[in-house]
Design a protein around this motif. Structure first.
Motif, PDB file in Angstrom:
ATOM      1  N   ILE A  32       7.460   5.046   3.994  1.00  0.00           N
ATOM      2  CA  ILE A  32       6.013   4.987   3.722  1.00  0.00           C
ATOM      3  C   ILE A  32       5.425   6.380   3.909  1.00  0.00           C
ATOM      4  O   ILE A  32       5.691   7.043   4.900  1.00  0.00           O
ATOM      5  CB  ILE A  32       5.331   3.982   4.674  1.00  0.00           C
ATOM      6  CG1 ILE A  32       5.872   2.574   4.405  1.00  0.00           C
ATOM      7  CG2 ILE A  32       3.820   4.014   4.503  1.00  0.00           C
ATOM      8  CD1 ILE A  32       5.312   1.519   5.340  1.00  0.00           C
ATOM      9  N   GLY A  33       4.632   6.822   2.941  1.00  0.00           N
ATOM     10  CA  GLY A  33       4.007   8.145   3.028  1.00  0.00           C
ATOM     11  C   GLY A  33       5.048   9.243   2.914  1.00  0.00           C
ATOM     12  O   GLY A  33       5.097  10.162   3.733  1.00  0.00           O
ATOM     13  N   SER A  34       5.867   9.173   1.860  1.00  0.00           N
ATOM     14  CA  SER A  34       6.980  10.127   1.705  1.00  0.00           C
ATOM     15  C   SER A  34       6.512  11.562   1.463  1.00  0.00           C
ATOM     16  O   SER A  34       7.301  12.491   1.590  1.00  0.00           O
ATOM     17  CB  SER A  34       7.886   9.695   0.549  1.00  0.00           C
ATOM     18  OG  SER A  34       8.460   8.444   0.822  1.00  0.00           O
ATOM     19  N   GLY A  35       5.257  11.745   1.076  1.00  0.00           N
ATOM     20  CA  GLY A  35       4.709  13.098   0.928  1.00  0.00           C
ATOM     21  C   GLY A  35       5.371  13.859  -0.192  1.00  0.00           C
ATOM     22  O   GLY A  35       5.471  13.393  -1.328  1.00  0.00           O
ATOM     23  N   SER A  36       5.883  15.050   0.135  1.00  0.00           N
ATOM     24  CA  SER A  36       6.504  15.890  -0.898  1.00  0.00           C
ATOM     25  C   SER A  36       7.748  15.227  -1.497  1.00  0.00           C
ATOM     26  O   SER A  36       8.094  15.468  -2.647  1.00  0.00           O
ATOM     27  CB  SER A  36       6.890  17.243  -0.300  1.00  0.00           C
ATOM     28  OG  SER A  36       7.888  17.045   0.699  1.00  0.00           O
ATOM     29  N   ALA A  81       4.578   3.471  -5.903  1.00  0.00           N
ATOM     30  CA  ALA A  81       3.228   3.631  -5.357  1.00  0.00           C
ATOM     31  C   ALA A  81       3.013   2.608  -4.251  1.00  0.00           C
ATOM     32  O   ALA A  81       3.338   1.430  -4.415  1.00  0.00           O
ATOM     33  CB  ALA A  81       2.195   3.420  -6.465  1.00  0.00           C
ATOM     34  N   LEU A  82       2.515   3.090  -3.127  1.00  0.00           N
ATOM     35  CA  LEU A  82       2.081   2.175  -2.061  1.00  0.00           C
ATOM     36  C   LEU A  82       0.921   2.818  -1.307  1.00  0.00           C
ATOM     37  O   LEU A  82       1.074   3.860  -0.669  1.00  0.00           O
ATOM     38  CB  LEU A  82       3.220   1.871  -1.075  1.00  0.00           C
ATOM     39  CG  LEU A  82       2.772   1.080   0.183  1.00  0.00           C
ATOM     40  CD1 LEU A  82       2.133  -0.253  -0.188  1.00  0.00           C
ATOM     41  CD2 LEU A  82       3.934   0.868   1.142  1.00  0.00           C
ATOM     42  N   ASP A  83      -0.238   2.170  -1.420  1.00  0.00           N
ATOM     43  CA  ASP A  83      -1.370   2.501  -0.569  1.00  0.00           C
ATOM     44  C   ASP A  83      -1.359   1.449   0.530  1.00  0.00           C
ATOM     45  O   ASP A  83      -1.552   0.259   0.247  1.00  0.00           O
ATOM     46  CB  ASP A  83      -2.675   2.428  -1.376  1.00  0.00           C
ATOM     47  CG  ASP A  83      -3.892   2.724  -0.509  1.00  0.00           C
ATOM     48  OD1 ASP A  83      -3.782   2.653   0.733  1.00  0.00           O
ATOM     49  OD2 ASP A  83      -4.955   3.017  -1.079  1.00  0.00           O
ATOM     50  N   THR A  99       8.607   5.949   8.609  1.00  0.00           N
ATOM     51  CA  THR A  99       7.379   6.660   8.242  1.00  0.00           C
ATOM     52  C   THR A  99       7.213   7.872   9.149  1.00  0.00           C
ATOM     53  O   THR A  99       7.363   7.780  10.374  1.00  0.00           O
ATOM     54  CB  THR A  99       6.158   5.705   8.216  1.00  0.00           C
ATOM     55  OG1 THR A  99       5.076   6.379   7.581  1.00  0.00           O
ATOM     56  CG2 THR A  99       5.742   5.218   9.593  1.00  0.00           C
ATOM     57  N   ILE A 100       6.989   9.014   8.521  1.00  0.00           N
ATOM     58  CA  ILE A 100       7.020  10.302   9.218  1.00  0.00           C
ATOM     59  C   ILE A 100       5.654  10.976   9.080  1.00  0.00           C
ATOM     60  O   ILE A 100       5.166  11.189   7.953  1.00  0.00           O
ATOM     61  CB  ILE A 100       8.120  11.196   8.598  1.00  0.00           C
ATOM     62  CG1 ILE A 100       9.482  10.521   8.794  1.00  0.00           C
ATOM     63  CG2 ILE A 100       8.098  12.603   9.191  1.00  0.00           C
ATOM     64  CD1 ILE A 100      10.621  11.181   8.014  1.00  0.00           C
ATOM     65  N   ASN A 101       5.050  11.283  10.229  1.00  0.00           N
ATOM     66  CA  ASN A 101       3.777  12.011  10.241  1.00  0.00           C
ATOM     67  C   ASN A 101       2.687  11.326   9.428  1.00  0.00           C
ATOM     68  O   ASN A 101       1.942  11.980   8.681  1.00  0.00           O
ATOM     69  CB  ASN A 101       3.990  13.446   9.725  1.00  0.00           C
ATOM     70  CG  ASN A 101       4.605  14.323  10.785  1.00  0.00           C
ATOM     71  OD1 ASN A 101       4.367  14.132  11.985  1.00  0.00           O
ATOM     72  ND2 ASN A 101       5.427  15.281  10.376  1.00  0.00           N
ATOM     73  N   ILE A 105      -2.602  10.273  10.299  1.00  0.00           N
ATOM     74  CA  ILE A 105      -3.320  10.637   9.069  1.00  0.00           C
ATOM     75  C   ILE A 105      -4.129   9.456   8.552  1.00  0.00           C
ATOM     76  O   ILE A 105      -5.308   9.592   8.207  1.00  0.00           O
ATOM     77  CB  ILE A 105      -2.319  11.085   7.974  1.00  0.00           C
ATOM     78  CG1 ILE A 105      -1.530  12.323   8.430  1.00  0.00           C
ATOM     79  CG2 ILE A 105      -3.033  11.328   6.647  1.00  0.00           C
ATOM     80  CD1 ILE A 105      -2.353  13.582   8.611  1.00  0.00           C
ATOM     81  N   VAL A 106      -3.499   8.276   8.497  1.00  0.00           N
ATOM     82  CA  VAL A 106      -4.215   7.105   7.998  1.00  0.00           C
ATOM     83  C   VAL A 106      -5.192   6.614   9.076  1.00  0.00           C
ATOM     84  O   VAL A 106      -5.070   6.987  10.245  1.00  0.00           O
ATOM     85  CB  VAL A 106      -3.236   5.964   7.590  1.00  0.00           C
ATOM     86  CG1 VAL A 106      -2.320   6.428   6.473  1.00  0.00           C
ATOM     87  CG2 VAL A 106      -2.418   5.476   8.783  1.00  0.00           C
ATOM     88  N   SER A 107      -6.152   5.791   8.654  1.00  0.00           N
ATOM     89  CA  SER A 107      -7.104   5.216   9.613  1.00  0.00           C
ATOM     90  C   SER A 107      -6.374   4.225  10.525  1.00  0.00           C
ATOM     91  O   SER A 107      -5.223   3.851  10.256  1.00  0.00           O
ATOM     92  CB  SER A 107      -8.189   4.468   8.839  1.00  0.00           C
ATOM     93  OG  SER A 107      -7.579   3.410   8.123  1.00  0.00           O
TER      94      SER A 107
END
Ligand SMILES: C[S@@+](CC[C@H](N)C(=O)[O-])C[C@H]1O[C@@H](n2cnc3c(N)ncnc32)[C@H](O)[C@@H]1O
Length: 202
Positions: A32-36, A81-83, A99-101, A105-107
């Protein structure tokens, strides 16, 4: 298209070390939130027995896919895609979530969604693995993390370093049993939980 983060170069080895212990015989990881996308490509090469499923907000998918294509490995799947604030998780099965970092960041609602969403989809014994900086009750925040937290909150008041007890409380309510806290360089932590055999989730 391909994005780079300097932190990746510093944290990939320590995180891989913790994952080596945590993953065990897990076979399919949803990130989750893979970023780059750099971690996904790196971990796919480090853990060839694992199929890596990177996800992030739609805007990040081109970078993740550029890293996927460049590494040429067949155990990294196309980015999805995953929000985490939506209830619309990819309809795939997995036995680990990484999930890394992201939790700072998220609420806080996003933190709840990550843990509840993962717990609701993991099989018994499945892994929930989180890396990042955290607060711990009874311990002062390290100066570098205190500065980082202030910077985050100034940028977005809903973000900021999470209290471990809050995260663990949500995890426990959703049937995730805390297993390990491995201190990482630069005052980060690799934390992981296992889905309880009896589905005690809400
Ligand atoms: C600090 S970056 C970390 C990226 C990567 N994991 C790393 O360590 O390099 C935080 C990530 O969380 C993602 N993110 C933010 N809000 C999100 C949401 N609501 N759902 C899913 N991902 C989100 C961002 O797009 C970004 O990729």
């Amino acid at each position: 298209m391909k994005q780079y983060t300097a932190a990746f170069e510093r944290n990939r080895e320590p995180i891989a070390g913790a994952l080596r212990e945590a993953l065990g015989d897990c076979r399919r990881v949803m990130e989750i939130g893979s970023g780059s996308g750099q971690h996904a490509a790196w971990f796919a090469s480090e853990f060839p027995h694992v199929s890596w499923c990177p996800t992030d907000l739609a805007a990040m998918l081109p970078s993740i896919d550029a890293w996927r294509q460049e590494c040429g490995l067949d155990n990294i799947e196309p980015a999805r895609a995953l929000d985490v604030l939506s209830l619309d998780w990819p309809a795939i099965e997995f036995d680990a979530v990484v999930t890394i970092n992201t939790l700072h960041i998220v609420s806080f609602e996003g933190v709840r969604s990550i843990l509840a969403g993962a717990a609701g989809r993991l099989p018994p014994g499945g892994l929930m693995f989180v890396y990042g900086p955290f607060r711990f009750s009874g311990r002062a925040l390290e100066p570098s993390n205190a500065n980082f937290d202030a910077w985050l909150r100034e940028r977005d008041p809903d973000s900021g370093l999470r209290l471990f007890d809050d995260v663990d409380g949500i995890a426990a309510r959703h049937g995730l049993r805390f297993e390990r806290d491995v201190p990482m360089p630069a005052n980060n932590h690799a934390l992981w939980w296992r889905k309880s055999p009896s589905d005690a989730g809400e």
